[in-house]
Design a protein around this motif. Structure first.
Motif, PDB file in Angstrom:
ATOM      1  N   ILE A 186       0.834  -1.206   0.000  1.00 34.81           N
ATOM      2  CA  ILE A 186       0.000   0.000   0.000  1.00 34.81           C
ATOM      3  C   ILE A 186       0.867   1.255   0.000  1.00 34.81           C
ATOM      4  N   MET A 187       1.959   1.239   0.760  1.00 33.78           N
ATOM      5  CA  MET A 187       2.859   2.393   0.749  1.00 33.78           C
ATOM      6  C   MET A 187       3.441   2.617  -0.648  1.00 33.78           C
ATOM      7  N   GLY A 188       3.712   1.541  -1.354  1.00 36.60           N
ATOM      8  CA  GLY A 188       4.192   1.675  -2.732  1.00 36.60           C
ATOM      9  C   GLY A 188       3.148   2.284  -3.643  1.00 36.60           C
ATOM     10  N   TRP A 189       1.885   1.925  -3.422  1.00 35.04           N
ATOM     11  CA  TRP A 189       0.807   2.523  -4.206  1.00 35.04           C
ATOM     12  C   TRP A 189       0.662   4.011  -3.877  1.00 35.04           C
ATOM     13  N   ILE A 190       0.738   4.357  -2.596  1.00 38.10           N
ATOM     14  CA  ILE A 190       0.536   5.748  -2.197  1.00 38.10           C
ATOM     15  C   ILE A 190       1.668   6.634  -2.692  1.00 38.10           C
ATOM     16  N   PHE A 191       2.905   6.175  -2.488  1.00 37.32           N
ATOM     17  CA  PHE A 191       4.055   7.002  -2.836  1.00 37.32           C
ATOM     18  C   PHE A 191       4.634   6.663  -4.202  1.00 37.32           C
ATOM     19  N   GLY A 192       3.902   5.885  -4.994  1.00 35.24           N
ATOM     20  CA  GLY A 192       4.380   5.523  -6.326  1.00 35.24           C
ATOM     21  C   GLY A 192       4.508   6.699  -7.263  1.00 35.24           C
ATOM     22  N   ALA A 193       3.708   7.722  -7.028  1.00 35.11           N
ATOM     23  CA  ALA A 193       3.764   8.902  -7.896  1.00 35.11           C
ATOM     24  C   ALA A 193       5.068   9.651  -7.724  1.00 35.11           C
ATOM     25  N   GLN A 194       5.800   9.396  -6.644  1.00 32.07           N
ATOM     26  CA  GLN A 194       7.076  10.071  -6.420  1.00 32.07           C
ATOM     27  C   GLN A 194       8.241   9.276  -6.986  1.00 32.07           C
ATOM     28  N   SER A 195       7.943   8.185  -7.655  1.00 29.51           N
ATOM     29  CA  SER A 195       9.009   7.349  -8.193  1.00 29.51           C
ATOM     30  C   SER A 195       9.564   7.956  -9.479  1.00 29.51           C
ATOM     31  N   TRP A 196      10.523   7.267 -10.057  1.00 29.88           N
ATOM     32  CA  TRP A 196      11.152   7.780 -11.269  1.00 29.88           C
ATOM     33  C   TRP A 196      10.243   7.659 -12.485  1.00 29.88           C
ATOM     34  N   PHE A 197       9.122   6.914 -12.353  1.00 34.45           N
ATOM     35  CA  PHE A 197       8.168   6.877 -13.467  1.00 34.45           C
ATOM     36  C   PHE A 197       7.434   8.216 -13.501  1.00 34.45           C
ATOM     37  N   ILE A 198       7.621   8.967 -14.506  1.00 38.80           N
ATOM     38  CA  ILE A 198       6.874  10.212 -14.612  1.00 38.80           C
ATOM     39  C   ILE A 198       5.477   9.914 -15.129  1.00 38.80           C
ATOM     40  N   ASP A 199       5.397   8.992 -16.042  1.00 38.49           N
ATOM     41  CA  ASP A 199       4.110   8.627 -16.611  1.00 38.49           C
ATOM     42  C   ASP A 199       3.687   7.291 -16.013  1.00 38.49           C
ATOM     43  N   MET A 200       2.966   7.334 -14.902  1.00 39.98           N
ATOM     44  CA  MET A 200       2.511   6.110 -14.244  1.00 39.98           C
ATOM     45  C   MET A 200       1.247   5.632 -14.944  1.00 39.98           C
ATOM     46  N   ASN A 201       1.385   4.713 -15.865  1.00 39.98           N
ATOM     47  CA  ASN A 201       0.225   4.222 -16.600  1.00 39.98           C
ATOM     48  C   ASN A 201      -0.213   2.874 -16.040  1.00 39.98           C
ATOM     49  N   LEU A 202      -1.236   2.316 -16.633  1.00 40.40           N
ATOM     50  CA  LEU A 202      -1.814   1.060 -16.164  1.00 40.40           C
ATOM     51  C   LEU A 202      -0.822  -0.098 -16.220  1.00 40.40           C
ATOM     52  N   VAL A 203       0.020  -0.125 -17.243  1.00 39.03           N
ATOM     53  CA  VAL A 203       0.995  -1.207 -17.378  1.00 39.03           C
ATOM     54  C   VAL A 203       1.999  -1.169 -16.233  1.00 39.03           C
ATOM     55  N   ASN A 204       2.477   0.013 -15.884  1.00 45.74           N
ATOM     56  CA  ASN A 204       3.428   0.133 -14.772  1.00 45.74           C
ATOM     57  C   ASN A 204       2.781  -0.268 -13.452  1.00 45.74           C
ATOM     58  N   TRP A 205       1.565   0.186 -13.205  1.00 45.99           N
ATOM     59  CA  TRP A 205       0.886  -0.158 -11.953  1.00 45.99           C
ATOM     60  C   TRP A 205       0.584  -1.644 -11.873  1.00 45.99           C
ATOM     61  N   THR A 206       0.165  -2.227 -12.990  1.00 49.03           N
ATOM     62  CA  THR A 206      -0.132  -3.653 -12.999  1.00 49.03           C
ATOM     63  C   THR A 206       1.134  -4.468 -12.774  1.00 49.03           C
ATOM     64  N   GLY A 207       2.215  -4.084 -13.421  1.00 44.49           N
ATOM     65  CA  GLY A 207       3.487  -4.776 -13.218  1.00 44.49           C
ATOM     66  C   GLY A 207       3.956  -4.676 -11.783  1.00 44.49           C
ATOM     67  N   TYR A 208       3.846  -3.470 -11.195  1.00 43.38           N
ATOM     68  CA  TYR A 208       4.228  -3.288  -9.792  1.00 43.38           C
ATOM     69  C   TYR A 208       3.367  -4.172  -8.884  1.00 43.38           C
ATOM     70  N   THR A 209       2.061  -4.189  -9.143  1.00 42.95           N
ATOM     71  CA  THR A 209       1.141  -4.950  -8.301  1.00 42.95           C
ATOM     72  C   THR A 209       1.440  -6.440  -8.362  1.00 42.95           C
ATOM     73  N   LEU A 210       1.620  -6.976  -9.555  1.00 41.88           N
ATOM     74  CA  LEU A 210       1.877  -8.410  -9.685  1.00 41.88           C
ATOM     75  C   LEU A 210       3.232  -8.796  -9.095  1.00 41.88           C
ATOM     76  N   ARG A 211       4.258  -7.993  -9.350  1.00 41.44           N
ATOM     77  CA  ARG A 211       5.575  -8.285  -8.780  1.00 41.44           C
ATOM     78  C   ARG A 211       5.533  -8.239  -7.268  1.00 41.44           C
ATOM     79  N   THR A 212       4.853  -7.258  -6.719  1.00 37.02           N
ATOM     80  CA  THR A 212       4.775  -7.137  -5.266  1.00 37.02           C
ATOM     81  C   THR A 212       3.960  -8.267  -4.662  1.00 37.02           C
ATOM     82  N   LEU A 213       2.863  -8.642  -5.293  1.00 38.76           N
ATOM     83  CA  LEU A 213       2.055  -9.751  -4.798  1.00 38.76           C
ATOM     84  C   LEU A 213       2.862 -11.048  -4.773  1.00 38.76           C
ATOM     85  N   LEU A 214       3.573 -11.325  -5.857  1.00 40.44           N
ATOM     86  CA  LEU A 214       4.391 -12.537  -5.901  1.00 40.44           C
ATOM     87  C   LEU A 214       5.530 -12.474  -4.884  1.00 40.44           C
ATOM     88  N   ALA A 215       6.106 -11.294  -4.677  1.00 37.44           N
ATOM     89  CA  ALA A 215       7.174 -11.152  -3.678  1.00 37.44           C
ATOM     90  C   ALA A 215       6.639 -11.395  -2.269  1.00 37.44           C
TER      91      ALA A 215
END
Length: 100
Positions: A33-62
């Motif tokens: 959840i902290m990654g979701w909240i503060f994800g906008a401050q990451s190096w991704f300037i354009d946080m699109n659906l593909v980036n969020w989905t990739g982050y979510t799946l990687r984090t879930l598996l981790a």
């Protein structure tokens, strides 16, 4: 007064594994959840659906992977604790408790 003279090793191992896996899940979801909240401050300037989905799946598996690994460590710790307790309780007579 009653004494706990012996612990069932299997139940202690299972309890420790489940407890550690549960706490790993709790902290994993917190950091997820902290990654979701503060994800906008990451190096991704354009946080699109593909980036969020990739982050979510990687984090879930981790989180699931860490639950399994930490659960194995908790099971090993429970095994060691139960064996040491049984060895010491055999010599000293166990822990005395008062039940009502």
């Amino acid at each position: 007064m009653r004494s706990i003279r012996k612990l069932d090793v299997g139940s202690v191992v299972l309890y420790a594994a489940v407890l550690v896996a549960l706490w790993t899940l709790v902290f994993g979801i917190y950091y997820w959840i902290m990654g979701w909240i503060f994800g906008a401050q990451s190096w991704f300037i354009d946080m699109n659906l593909v980036n969020w989905t990739g982050y979510t799946l990687r984090t879930l598996l981790a989180v699931i992977w860490r639950m399994l690994i930490n659960g194995l460590g908790g099971a090993l710790a429970g095994l060691i604790i139960a064996l040491f307790y049984n060895a010491v309780a055999g010599v000293m007579g166990g822990i005395k408790i008062e039940l009502e």
